[in-house]
Design a protein around this motif. Structure first.
Motif, short mmCIF file in Angstrom:
data_model
loop_
_atom_site.label_atom_id
_atom_site.label_comp_id
_atom_site.label_asym_id
_atom_site.label_seq_id
_atom_site.Cartn_x
_atom_site.Cartn_y
_atom_site.Cartn_z
N GLU A 195 0.80 -1.22 0.00
CA GLU A 195 0.00 0.00 0.00
C GLU A 195 0.84 1.27 0.00
OE1 GLU A 195 -2.77 -0.11 3.18
OE2 GLU A 195 -3.94 -1.79 2.36
N HIS A 196 2.06 1.22 0.53
CA HIS A 196 2.87 2.44 0.62
C HIS A 196 3.58 2.77 -0.70
CE1 HIS A 196 5.54 -0.92 1.69
NE2 HIS A 196 6.50 -0.22 1.09
N ILE A 197 3.42 1.93 -1.71
CA ILE A 197 4.01 2.19 -3.03
C ILE A 197 3.01 2.97 -3.86
CG2 ILE A 197 4.99 1.21 -5.13
CD1 ILE A 197 6.71 0.70 -2.67
N TYR A 198 3.38 4.21 -4.22
CA TYR A 198 2.47 5.04 -5.03
C TYR A 198 2.45 4.51 -6.46
CZ TYR A 198 0.56 8.96 -7.60
OH TYR A 198 -0.21 9.75 -8.43
N LYS A 203 10.20 5.31 -3.34
CA LYS A 203 10.95 6.43 -2.78
C LYS A 203 12.45 6.19 -2.76
CE LYS A 203 7.17 7.68 0.40
NZ LYS A 203 6.37 6.46 0.21
N ASN A 204 12.87 4.93 -2.78
CA ASN A 204 14.30 4.63 -2.65
C ASN A 204 14.58 3.23 -3.19
OD1 ASN A 204 13.40 2.86 -0.52
ND2 ASN A 204 13.41 4.63 0.86
N THR A 205 15.83 2.82 -3.10
CA THR A 205 16.24 1.52 -3.62
C THR A 205 15.53 0.38 -2.89
OG1 THR A 205 18.39 2.36 -4.32
CG2 THR A 205 18.20 -0.02 -3.99
N LYS A 254 11.91 10.33 -10.73
CA LYS A 254 11.26 11.08 -9.65
C LYS A 254 12.07 11.07 -8.37
CE LYS A 254 6.78 11.77 -7.46
NZ LYS A 254 5.36 11.38 -7.43
N ASN A 255 12.59 9.92 -7.96
CA ASN A 255 13.25 9.82 -6.66
C ASN A 255 14.68 9.29 -6.71
OD1 ASN A 255 10.91 10.65 -5.12
ND2 ASN A 255 10.03 8.63 -5.54
#
Length: 352
Positions: free
Chosen positions: A7-10, A34-36, A84-85
């Motif tokens: 769920e935390h993956i956009y 958001k990161n690797t 993006k990140n």
């Protein structure tokens, strides 16, 4: 929504359009970890749920490396937007050669701006600054060079393509022991590194460390008065080999059905010759950066319906470019390296 994606993956949907506008696919899944660590999480989720995962950078391509509409099931593919990140960058000036470590979503524009402010740069690289570092490394990106006769290599300088500057890479690869994907670092001497340096997007590289050289100032000359037979024919004082031996950095653009190519020569010049124009930003040939959608459609029509117009189109291109460069005094310009090695902007589309 893809089944059981954390769920935390956009994630969202949007259209995929490549740089040449030849591949367009609507409503594809694109996520932005958001990161690797989150990228690894997405890749392992995809493996366990029978999805394909592909990196999305600037989409600067003509070939269907990322998606082939007639073959791939778009519902079963999740793209990871690395621009993006995945953009962190740092420099290590304590060792020789100096190295830069950058995540692969950073654009070449941003990377070279970062280096220029610190007095460093690359010897050669592709002409388009909006592409990502990951995209350049995936195809062993063009921008090759050879040493001029008598040229002395400076610390950190490499010849060939930008991939030759790679010291190490971090890639997400399969771990056969734990039966999952993990992050692993590869150094220049590893037997697998050549595969990673031309992986065509089949391996997810998240970070690279490259050696850099002290930044150089270049004199860039545009020449339009040499015939193709002079330039690309037998060796002479005006043949391509002579310019390569003298300056090392040479580019030839030969428009279809024209007699005189556009020759660009970059020469290392620490001081500005008094008769040339100094520029402080890249993309100094605006006429090459303005292919409108109308013109793009015209090219499509030539391909599909009226190929007999191709000779005329090539001659018009040549006339417009040669005239515009001479009129705005861009035939001889001077400044920091990236301002001349970057010559082409992103032209059109949403090639992200």
């Amino acid at each position: 929504m893809p089944a059981n994606l954390p769920e935390h993956i956009y994630i969202t949907t949007r259209s995929y359009l490549n740089w040449s506008r030849g591949i367009k696919v609507d409503d594809i899944w694109i996520c932005s970890p958001k990161n690797t660590a989150e990228i690894i999480e997405v890749i392992n989720w995809a493996y366990s749920h029978d999805y394909k995962v592909k990196a999305m950078g600037s989409c600067h391509n003509w070939s269907p490396l990322n998606i082939l509409p007639s073959f791939d099931d778009k519902e079963n593919i999740v793209f990871i937007d690395i621009k993006k990140n995945l953009i962190n960058v740092s420099i290590n000036e304590k060792k020789s050669p100096v190295t830069v470590t950058a995540e692969t979503g950073i654009t070449m524009n941003a990377l070279c701006n970062f280096l220029e402010k610190r007095g460093y740069g690359f010897n050669s690289m592709p002409a388009l600054g909006d592409i990502t570092l990951g995209g350049v490394l995936a195809i062993n990106g063009h921008g090759s060079s050879v040493p001029a006769i008598g040229e002395k290599r400076v610390p950190g300088q490499i010849f060939g393509s930008l991939s030759n500057a790679v010291i190490s890479l971090k890639a997400i690869v399969w771990d056969d022991v734990n039966k999952c994907y993990i992050l692993r670092e590869f150094t220049h001497g590893d037997s697998y590194v050549s595969i990673l340096l031309t992986n065509l997007g089949c391996i997810f590289i998240v970070e690279s460390t490259l050696q850099v050289m002290g930044n150089s100032r270049l004199l860039c000359e545009s020449i339009f008065n040499l015939s193709v037979n002079e330039l690309l024919g037998k060796e002479s004082n005006t043949s391509l080999s002579t310019f390569i031996n003298k300056s090392e950095r040479v580019e030839v653009t030969w428009f279809p059905f024209t007699e005189k190519p556009w020759l660009k020569i970059w020469t290392v010049a620490p001081t500005k010759p008094f008769w040339v124009k100094e520029v402080t930003s890249p993309y100094n040939y605006p006429i090459t950066d303005n292919i409108s959608e109308v013109l793009s459609e015209f090219i499509k029509n030539i391909q599909n319906e009226k190929p007999e117009l191709t000779p005329l189109f090539g001659k018009i291109q040549y006339s417009i470019i040669s005239a515009s460069i001479n009129l705005n005094l861009s035939h001889k310009i001077w400044g920091w390296s990236k301002n001349y090695l970057f010559a082409i902007k992103k032209l059109f589309g949403n090639a992200n």
